[in-house]
Enzyme design. Structure first.
Site, PDB file in Angstrom:
ATOM      1  N   ARG A   1      39.227  71.683  51.552  1.00  0.00           N
ATOM      2  CA  ARG A   1      39.755  70.606  52.393  1.00  0.00           C
ATOM      3  C   ARG A   1      38.731  69.594  52.880  1.00  0.00           C
ATOM      4  O   ARG A   1      39.093  68.525  53.336  1.00  0.00           O
ATOM      5  CB  ARG A   1      40.489  71.217  53.602  1.00  0.00           C
ATOM      6  CG  ARG A   1      41.824  71.807  53.223  1.00  0.00           C
ATOM      7  CD  ARG A   1      42.349  72.684  54.322  1.00  0.00           C
ATOM      8  NE  ARG A   1      41.455  73.835  54.476  1.00  0.00           N
ATOM      9  CZ  ARG A   1      41.669  74.828  55.330  1.00  0.00           C
ATOM     10  NH1 ARG A   1      42.718  74.790  56.130  1.00  0.00           N
ATOM     11  NH2 ARG A   1      40.840  75.841  55.399  1.00  0.00           N
TER      12      ARG A   1
ATOM     13  N   ASP B   1      42.621  82.030  44.583  1.00  0.00           N
ATOM     14  CA  ASP B   1      42.448  82.654  45.895  1.00  0.00           C
ATOM     15  C   ASP B   1      42.322  84.156  45.754  1.00  0.00           C
ATOM     16  O   ASP B   1      42.862  84.758  44.822  1.00  0.00           O
ATOM     17  CB  ASP B   1      43.583  82.320  46.857  1.00  0.00           C
ATOM     18  CG  ASP B   1      43.190  82.698  48.280  1.00  0.00           C
ATOM     19  OD1 ASP B   1      42.469  81.929  48.927  1.00  0.00           O
ATOM     20  OD2 ASP B   1      43.556  83.809  48.727  1.00  0.00           O
TER      21      ASP B   1
HETATM   22  O1  CP3 Z   1      35.847  76.341  45.662  1.00  0.00           O
HETATM   23  C1  CP3 Z   1      36.072  77.560  45.837  1.00  0.00           C
HETATM   24  O2  CP3 Z   1      35.347  78.288  46.539  1.00  0.00           O
HETATM   25  C2  CP3 Z   1      37.216  78.198  45.060  1.00  0.00           C
HETATM   26  C3  CP3 Z   1      38.386  78.450  45.757  1.00  0.00           C
HETATM   27  C4  CP3 Z   1      38.588  79.621  46.708  1.00  0.00           C
HETATM   28  C5  CP3 Z   1      39.671  79.643  47.611  1.00  0.00           C
HETATM   29  N1  CP3 Z   1      39.681  80.861  48.205  1.00  0.00           N
HETATM   30  C6  CP3 Z   1      40.652  78.568  47.800  1.00  0.00           C
HETATM   31  C7  CP3 Z   1      41.229  78.416  49.151  1.00  0.00           C
HETATM   32  C8  CP3 Z   1      37.908  80.841  46.834  1.00  0.00           C
HETATM   33  C9  CP3 Z   1      36.648  81.319  46.132  1.00  0.00           C
HETATM   34  C10 CP3 Z   1      38.617  81.612  47.792  1.00  0.00           C
HETATM   35  C11 CP3 Z   1      38.246  82.987  48.148  1.00  0.00           C
HETATM   36  C12 CP3 Z   1      38.819  83.578  49.361  1.00  0.00           C
HETATM   37  N2  CP3 Z   1      40.094  83.485  49.808  1.00  0.00           N
HETATM   38  C13 CP3 Z   1      38.120  84.437  50.227  1.00  0.00           C
HETATM   39  C14 CP3 Z   1      36.711  84.903  50.014  1.00  0.00           C
HETATM   40  C15 CP3 Z   1      35.732  83.906  50.422  1.00  0.00           C
HETATM   41  C16 CP3 Z   1      35.298  84.003  51.841  1.00  0.00           C
HETATM   42  O3  CP3 Z   1      35.506  83.026  52.556  1.00  0.00           O
HETATM   43  O4  CP3 Z   1      34.716  85.037  52.193  1.00  0.00           O
HETATM   44  C17 CP3 Z   1      38.998  84.812  51.241  1.00  0.00           C
HETATM   45  C18 CP3 Z   1      38.668  85.704  52.404  1.00  0.00           C
HETATM   46  C19 CP3 Z   1      40.247  84.215  50.965  1.00  0.00           C
HETATM   47  C20 CP3 Z   1      41.503  84.360  51.712  1.00  0.00           C
HETATM   48  C21 CP3 Z   1      41.896  83.083  52.312  1.00  0.00           C
HETATM   49  N3  CP3 Z   1      42.356  81.997  51.594  1.00  0.00           N
HETATM   50  C22 CP3 Z   1      41.883  82.722  53.686  1.00  0.00           C
HETATM   51  C23 CP3 Z   1      41.421  83.618  54.807  1.00  0.00           C
HETATM   52  C24 CP3 Z   1      42.377  81.415  53.757  1.00  0.00           C
HETATM   53  C25 CP3 Z   1      42.675  80.607  54.988  1.00  0.00           C
HETATM   54  C26 CP3 Z   1      41.446  80.157  55.659  1.00  0.00           C
HETATM   55  C27 CP3 Z   1      41.476  78.673  55.905  1.00  0.00           C
HETATM   56  O5  CP3 Z   1      40.395  78.114  55.804  1.00  0.00           O
HETATM   57  O6  CP3 Z   1      42.547  78.136  56.176  1.00  0.00           O
HETATM   58  C28 CP3 Z   1      42.628  80.961  52.449  1.00  0.00           C
HETATM   59  C29 CP3 Z   1      43.110  79.623  52.062  1.00  0.00           C
HETATM   60  C30 CP3 Z   1      42.313  78.860  51.039  1.00  0.00           C
HETATM   61  N4  CP3 Z   1      41.880  79.372  49.863  1.00  0.00           N
HETATM   62  C31 CP3 Z   1      41.934  77.492  51.113  1.00  0.00           C
HETATM   63  C32 CP3 Z   1      41.261  77.202  49.920  1.00  0.00           C
HETATM   64  C33 CP3 Z   1      40.696  75.873  49.479  1.00  0.00           C
HETATM   65  C34 CP3 Z   1      42.204  76.514  52.248  1.00  0.00           C
HETATM   66  C35 CP3 Z   1      43.611  76.328  52.558  1.00  0.00           C
HETATM   67  C36 CP3 Z   1      44.432  75.247  51.882  1.00  0.00           C
HETATM   68  O7  CP3 Z   1      44.022  74.472  51.000  1.00  0.00           O
HETATM   69  O8  CP3 Z   1      45.568  75.191  52.327  1.00  0.00           O
END
Ligand code: CP3
Length: 363
Positions: free
Chosen positions: A41, A86
């Site tokens: 984002r 994700d």
């Molecule tokens: O560029 C990249 O890193 C690739 C994309 C990626 C996403 N999630 C997309 C995403 C990767 C590598 C992840 C991994 C992920 N997902 C983790 C491990 C990484 C870490 O932070 O330790 C975890 C714990 C998740 C689970 C997850 N997904 C959570 C807790 C959330 C919400 C948190 C938030 O910031 O709102 C997500 C949503 C998510 N996954 C987003 C993105 C770009 C943001 C939300 C969106 O676009 O609506």
């Protein structure tokens, strides 16, 4: 193309080969750099795509997932592209639907709490995740050997915690209740996860992932004793299974200072360090037989450029040009981060590591 299928990317000191070489602790001209959550984002291009699609829709449409992956990597000029997906995607084929609620993160509607819930989980449908492999194929076709391509999955412990808690958690009470109170079910659950995740990683490697990163993001919630007893074996099994596919593995967690030595004994090629500990101390705990990735505090990206540059230089100096350092953050980029500061870090790493790496090569 992965390292197993061809030696070319590894032997190529430039471009995509630089990142894979560093994972294998081979010398490189300059330190490779990429960022956790590099597509997200904080980037206008991603927000534009998100106006028309949900997160899960982006993940499930290979054309769009590939575009988001490629756009972020090219805009930043990094050495590796992590596939846009994700952590929670494997829950669905295992029989656990989930959704992302705005502002709340992931929600699993029927969390796994009982022995029956664990037994009901399916392990035979990893193929349903082929959409991620299709996206990797597209990214690989685009970059060829110019950039390293990273596939990823969650570690068994971290995914089990989402399944059991039903979302993020502070104290992991339900998770630990199952771990301590119904250890048999806990072990079956981690075993099922390791099986599905192995199949999922195989799809990604076959599609062209050069390296697999395993995110054990929340493993820092465990004491060393509990890590050894309840999480280590399943992680180790997954790490080894992926390595047998012929690609290096990066194993990453947060708040892991007390766990690093044990995490390294999974045999992972690279250990991802969080930002709370100086890089050299973390590397010492990991041991010289492993590469390390990290470990700038992601909030430093909001600091004035002089401060940011001092922190980048500090990390490179602590790595001291030794083969086996991949520059990254100690956790993911947060939503309001200025993109130009992320780009500035790429430039700083390129410039300063040319010097540290050349000095180290001269001895
Ligand atoms: O560029 C990249 O890193 C690739 C994309 C990626 C996403 N999630 C997309 C995403 C990767 C590598 C992840 C991994 C992920 N997902 C983790 C491990 C990484 C870490 O932070 O330790 C975890 C714990 C998740 C689970 C997850 N997904 C959570 C807790 C959330 C919400 C948190 C938030 O910031 O709102 C997500 C949503 C998510 N996954 C987003 C993105 C770009 C943001 C939300 C969106 O676009 O609506």
């Amino acid at each position: 193309m992965n390292a197993a299928a061809s030696a070319a990317p590894v032997d190529n000191i430039l471009d995509g080969g630089r990142f894979v070489r560093a994972c294998l602790r081979r010398p490189v001209d300059r330190t490779p750099v990429w960022f956790l959550r590099q597509a997200g984002r904080y980037m206008q291009e991603y927000r534009d795509v998100r106006k028309h699609h949900t997160l899960v829709e982006i993940c499930k449409q290979p054309e769009i997932a590939a575009e988001v992956t490629i756009t972020a990597a090219e805009k930043l000029g990094v050495d590796a592209a992590i596939i846009f997906a994700d952590l929670l995607l494997p829950l669905e084929p295992m029989g656990l639907p989930f959704e992302f609620l705005a502002g709340e993160g992931p929600v699993v509607h029927k969390p796994v709490r009982t022995a029956e819930d664990v037994l009901a989980l399916r392990t035979d449908r990893a193929e349903d995740l082929a959409y991620v492999a299709k996206a990797i194929e597209k990214v690989a076709a685009h970059f060829r050997d110019r950039l390293g391509i990273i596939g990823f999955c969650g570690a068994p412990f971290t995914l089990a915690s989402y399944m059991i808690e039903g979302g993020g958690s502070k104290n992991y009470i339900y998770t630990k209740k199952m771990m301590y109170g119904d250890t048999t079910s806990w072990r079956i659950l981690l075993d099922k996860l390791a099986t599905v995740l192995t199949d999922y990683c195989r799809l990604q490697v076959q599609a062209g992932a050069d390296v697999i990163q395993i995110f054990d993001s929340w493993v820092g919630a465990l004491s060393l004793t509990d890590y050894r007893e309840y999480a280590f074996e399943a992680s180790k099994r997954l790490v080894r299974a992926v390595q047998e596919m012929g690609v290096p593995v990066i194993y990453f967690g947060v708040e892991t200072a007390g766990l690093l030595t044990e995490m390294a004994s999974t045999g992972a090629d690279v250990i991802g360090l969080d930002w709370r500990q100086p890089l050299d101390e973390g590397w010492r705990a990991v041991g010289s037989g492993h590469a390390v990735q990290g470990n700038l505090d992601p909030i430093t990206l909001f600091a004035p450029l002089e401060v940011l540059e001092a922190r980048v230089k500090e990390i490179l100096q602590l790595a001291a040009g030794r083969p086996g350092h991949i520059f990254n953050l100690g956790h993911g980029i947060v939503p309001t981060t200025p993109v130009e500061n992320v780009q500035a870090v790429v430039k700083m790493v390129r410039e300063h590591s040319l010097i540290t790496n050349a000095e180290a090569a001269r001895g």
